[in-house]
Write a protein that holds these residues in place. Sequence first.
Motif, PDB file in Angstrom:
ATOM      1  N   LEU A 176       8.921   8.387  10.614  1.00 54.51           N
ATOM      2  CA  LEU A 176       7.700   8.973  10.049  1.00 54.51           C
ATOM      3  C   LEU A 176       6.500   8.586  10.905  1.00 54.51           C
ATOM      4  O   LEU A 176       6.317   7.403  11.211  1.00 54.51           O
ATOM      5  N   THR A 195      10.819  -6.184  -3.819  1.00 51.81           N
ATOM      6  CA  THR A 195       9.609  -6.944  -3.512  1.00 51.81           C
ATOM      7  C   THR A 195       9.932  -8.431  -3.528  1.00 51.81           C
ATOM      8  O   THR A 195      11.033  -8.825  -3.912  1.00 51.81           O
ATOM      9  N   ASN A 225      -0.411  -9.928  -0.390  1.00 49.92           N
ATOM     10  CA  ASN A 225      -1.228  -8.771  -0.820  1.00 49.92           C
ATOM     11  C   ASN A 225      -0.486  -7.955  -1.885  1.00 49.92           C
ATOM     12  O   ASN A 225       0.747  -7.922  -1.936  1.00 49.92           O
ATOM     13  N   ASN A 249      10.195   0.317   4.599  1.00 54.00           N
ATOM     14  CA  ASN A 249       8.991  -0.230   5.227  1.00 54.00           C
ATOM     15  C   ASN A 249       9.278  -1.527   5.972  1.00 54.00           C
ATOM     16  O   ASN A 249       8.380  -2.086   6.590  1.00 54.00           O
ATOM     17  N   TYR A 286       7.812  -7.328  13.080  1.00 49.56           N
ATOM     18  CA  TYR A 286       6.557  -7.192  13.825  1.00 49.56           C
ATOM     19  C   TYR A 286       6.119  -8.501  14.489  1.00 49.56           C
ATOM     20  O   TYR A 286       5.404  -8.475  15.483  1.00 49.56           O
ATOM     21  N   TYR A 298      13.867  -9.629  -3.797  1.00 46.00           N
ATOM     22  CA  TYR A 298      14.868  -9.905  -2.750  1.00 46.00           C
ATOM     23  C   TYR A 298      14.873 -11.366  -2.328  1.00 46.00           C
ATOM     24  O   TYR A 298      15.837 -11.842  -1.717  1.00 46.00           O
ATOM     25  N   ALA A 301       0.836  -1.205   0.000  1.00 45.96           N
ATOM     26  CA  ALA A 301       0.000   0.000   0.000  1.00 45.96           C
ATOM     27  C   ALA A 301       0.868   1.250   0.000  1.00 45.96           C
ATOM     28  O   ALA A 301       0.718   2.139  -0.849  1.00 45.96           O
ATOM     29  N   LYS A 342       4.643  -9.265  -8.715  1.00 42.84           N
ATOM     30  CA  LYS A 342       4.564  -7.887  -8.200  1.00 42.84           C
ATOM     31  C   LYS A 342       5.645  -7.021  -8.852  1.00 42.84           C
ATOM     32  O   LYS A 342       5.424  -5.842  -9.126  1.00 42.84           O
TER      33      LYS A 342
HETATM   34  N1  LIG Z   1       4.916   5.525   9.780  1.00 45.36           N
HETATM   35  C1  LIG Z   1       3.618   5.548   9.521  1.00 45.36           C
HETATM   36  O1  LIG Z   1       2.910   6.504   9.851  1.00 45.36           O
HETATM   37  C2  LIG Z   1       3.041   4.370   8.788  1.00 45.36           C
HETATM   38  C3  LIG Z   1       1.720   4.397   8.292  1.00 45.36           C
HETATM   39  C4  LIG Z   1       1.268   3.283   7.558  1.00 45.36           C
HETATM   40  C5  LIG Z   1       2.126   2.188   7.375  1.00 45.36           C
HETATM   41  N2  LIG Z   1       3.380   2.206   7.903  1.00 45.36           N
HETATM   42  C6  LIG Z   1       4.326   1.097   7.712  1.00 45.36           C
HETATM   43  O2  LIG Z   1       4.535   0.958   6.323  1.00 45.36           O
HETATM   44  C7  LIG Z   1       4.925  -0.393   6.051  1.00 45.36           C
HETATM   45  C8  LIG Z   1       4.064  -0.923   4.904  1.00 45.36           C
HETATM   46  O3  LIG Z   1       2.703  -0.982   5.349  1.00 45.36           O
HETATM   47  P1  LIG Z   1       1.549  -1.324   4.299  1.00 45.36           P
HETATM   48  O4  LIG Z   1       0.267  -1.167   4.997  1.00 45.36           O
HETATM   49  O5  LIG Z   1       1.817  -0.579   3.057  1.00 45.36           O
HETATM   50  O6  LIG Z   1       1.784  -2.878   4.070  1.00 45.36           O
HETATM   51  P2  LIG Z   1       2.046  -3.566   2.660  1.00 45.36           P
HETATM   52  O7  LIG Z   1       3.374  -3.058   2.191  1.00 45.36           O
HETATM   53  O8  LIG Z   1       0.853  -3.405   1.804  1.00 45.36           O
HETATM   54  O9  LIG Z   1       2.145  -5.107   3.024  1.00 45.36           O
HETATM   55  C9  LIG Z   1       3.227  -5.626   3.643  1.00 45.36           C
HETATM   56  C10 LIG Z   1       4.284  -6.129   2.632  1.00 45.36           C
HETATM   57  O10 LIG Z   1       5.532  -6.194   3.317  1.00 45.36           O
HETATM   58  C11 LIG Z   1       6.322  -7.198   2.744  1.00 45.36           C
HETATM   59  N3  LIG Z   1       6.867  -8.018   3.832  1.00 45.36           N
HETATM   60  C12 LIG Z   1       6.154  -8.661   4.797  1.00 45.36           C
HETATM   61  N4  LIG Z   1       6.993  -9.308   5.631  1.00 45.36           N
HETATM   62  C13 LIG Z   1       8.249  -9.066   5.172  1.00 45.36           C
HETATM   63  C14 LIG Z   1       9.549  -9.462   5.598  1.00 45.36           C
HETATM   64  N5  LIG Z   1       9.737 -10.244   6.679  1.00 45.36           N
HETATM   65  N6  LIG Z   1      10.618  -9.047   4.870  1.00 45.36           N
HETATM   66  C15 LIG Z   1      10.449  -8.268   3.776  1.00 45.36           C
HETATM   67  N7  LIG Z   1       9.238  -7.856   3.327  1.00 45.36           N
HETATM   68  C16 LIG Z   1       8.166  -8.246   4.020  1.00 45.36           C
HETATM   69  C17 LIG Z   1       5.426  -8.018   1.818  1.00 45.36           C
HETATM   70  O11 LIG Z   1       5.735  -7.679   0.471  1.00 45.36           O
HETATM   71  P3  LIG Z   1       6.807  -8.505  -0.421  1.00 45.36           P
HETATM   72  O12 LIG Z   1       6.092  -9.604  -1.099  1.00 45.36           O
HETATM   73  O13 LIG Z   1       7.296  -7.486  -1.365  1.00 45.36           O
HETATM   74  O14 LIG Z   1       7.829  -9.011   0.535  1.00 45.36           O
HETATM   75  C18 LIG Z   1       4.027  -7.532   2.143  1.00 45.36           C
HETATM   76  O15 LIG Z   1       3.173  -7.572   1.034  1.00 45.36           O
HETATM   77  C19 LIG Z   1       4.760  -1.172   7.351  1.00 45.36           C
HETATM   78  O16 LIG Z   1       6.013  -1.300   7.966  1.00 45.36           O
HETATM   79  C20 LIG Z   1       3.852  -0.277   8.170  1.00 45.36           C
HETATM   80  O17 LIG Z   1       4.003  -0.460   9.544  1.00 45.36           O
HETATM   81  C21 LIG Z   1       3.848   3.284   8.600  1.00 45.36           C
END
Ligand SMILES: NC(=O)c1ccc[n+]([C@@H]2O[C@H](COP(=O)([O-])OP(=O)(O)OC[C@H]3O[C@@H](n4cnc5c(N)ncnc54)[C@H](OP(=O)(O)O)[C@@H]3O)[C@@H](O)[C@H]2O)c1
Length: 345
Positions: A281, A183, A331, A228, A256, A204, A163, A188
Motif C-alpha cells: 500500500l 495490540t 501512543n 502494520n 524500522y 500479543y 493511527a 488499548k
Molecule cells: N503504506 C502507507 O502509505 C502508510 C501510511 C501511513 C502509515 N503506514 C504504516 O502504518 C503502520 C502504522 O503507522 P501509524 O502511524 O498508525 O503508527 P501507530 O500504529 O499509531 O503506532 C505504532 C504502533 O505500532 C506498535 N508497534 C511498535 N513497535 C512494534 C513492534 N516491534 N512489534 C509490534 N508492534 C509494534 C505499537 O502498538 P502496540 O502497543 O499495539 O504494540 C505502536 O503504538 C506503520 O508501519 C507505518 O509505517 C503506511
Amino acid sequence: MTPVTNRQLYLHQRPVGVPTADDIRLRTVDVPSLADGEVLIENHYLSLDPAIRDWMSGNDTYMAPIAIGESIRSTTLGKVLESRHPDFVAGDYVQGLAVNAWEEYTVNSGEVLTKVVNDGKYPPRYYLSIFSGAMGLTPYFGMLELGRPVAGETVLISAAAGAVGSIAGQIAKIKGCRVVGLTGSNDKASWLINELGFDAVINYKDCDNLAEEIASVCPERVNIFFDNVGGEILDAALLNIADHARIVFCGAISSYNASGPVPGPYNYWQILAHSATVKGLLTTNYVDQFDAANAEIRGWLESGKLRFNEDIVDGIENTVDAYARLFSGMNKGKLLVRLAAADQQ
Ligand SMILES: NC(=O)c1ccc[n+]([C@@H]2O[C@H](COP(=O)([O-])OP(=O)(O)OC[C@H]3O[C@@H](n4cnc5c(N)ncnc54)[C@H](OP(=O)(O)O)[C@@H]3O)[C@@H](O)[C@H]2O)c1
C-alpha cells in the motif's frame, strides 16, 4: 510580522535503534526570504509517523533518505503567513504531505501542499489526523482498495490501536466484517473493544504462542490481514490465513529500528498454499481520490460510525521523546506534536 528565526529539528547522525536526542538535534536558523512561487508556513502541528524512521536510515525506499544536517522531513499542518504563490494567501491553513519538516516555519514551493477545508466544522488539525494519509486515508484505501472486505469475513489488524490500525478495523466493521485486533497493552485492548467496536483483541505481548491464539480467536481463519508490523506477527498471521486471503502490506514497524537485514517471513509458503494475495500500500497513489474519500469519512464521523483518538504532545523540544512512543507502544491513536503557534487558533 515576519518571523526572523526558526527552531528546527535536524538529523545530526543516523540513529542506531530508536532515535535519540543525540541523533536528532534542535537548532535555530534564519527564516529565508520568499522567492516567487513560495509560501511561508507557520507550523501548528507536526505529524509523528513511523516511516520517518526509515527516511533517517539512509536506505532508498519510496522516498529519498534524509541527509545528515537536513531538517526532519514530515507532514505538518500550519497557516500561511506570507505567499508569493498564486494558489495560496496569508491565513490559509495548509497541509504539506511529507514535504515540510519538524520546525516552526517552513518555506514551501507549493508542491504537495493542500489547502485545508476550514469551514469551522472541524479543527484544521484533523487534516493531519483523520483526514490525512497519516491516519484516515491510509486505512481507507488499504482496506477498501486492497483488502476488499466482504460482510461476514474475518479481518485481523496488527498495531490495531494505532493511527492506521484503529481506523482500518472500524472500516472493516462498517463493511460488516468480524474484526480482531492485535495490540501490546490491555488498556488499548479494552479501548478497541469497548469504544471502537472491535469483536476481539489479542495482547500479543501477553500470550505464549501468538499463532495458536489467533487460531482460537479466528476459528474460521483470516480473510484479510491488514499488517502494520511485519516480523513475527506477520509470521503468526500467515499460519492462520484462509484460502484466497488478502494481505494488505501497510507497514513493517517491527523492523524500522533494525541495523541490518531482518529475516523472514518464515511462513511465506502459506501465501502459495492458500492462493493468497499480498499487496503493498502506498497511500500517495490515491491523491486524486483524497477529497472523495474524506467526504465518505466525514459521513462516517457524523453518523457516529467512526471514532478516533489524537495523542497530542506539546512543544517542539519534546518531539524526539514523543517519537520514541511509536516504538514502545505508548501512543494511542494518531501521535502529533502541537507547537506554540497553535495556541493562537
Ligand atoms: N503504506 C502507507 O502509505 C502508510 C501510511 C501511513 C502509515 N503506514 C504504516 O502504518 C503502520 C502504522 O503507522 P501509524 O502511524 O498508525 O503508527 P501507530 O500504529 O499509531 O503506532 C505504532 C504502533 O505500532 C506498535 N508497534 C511498535 N513497535 C512494534 C513492534 N516491534 N512489534 C509490534 N508492534 C509494534 C505499537 O502498538 P502496540 O502497543 O499495539 O504494540 C505502536 O503504538 C506503520 O508501519 C507505518 O509505517 C503506511
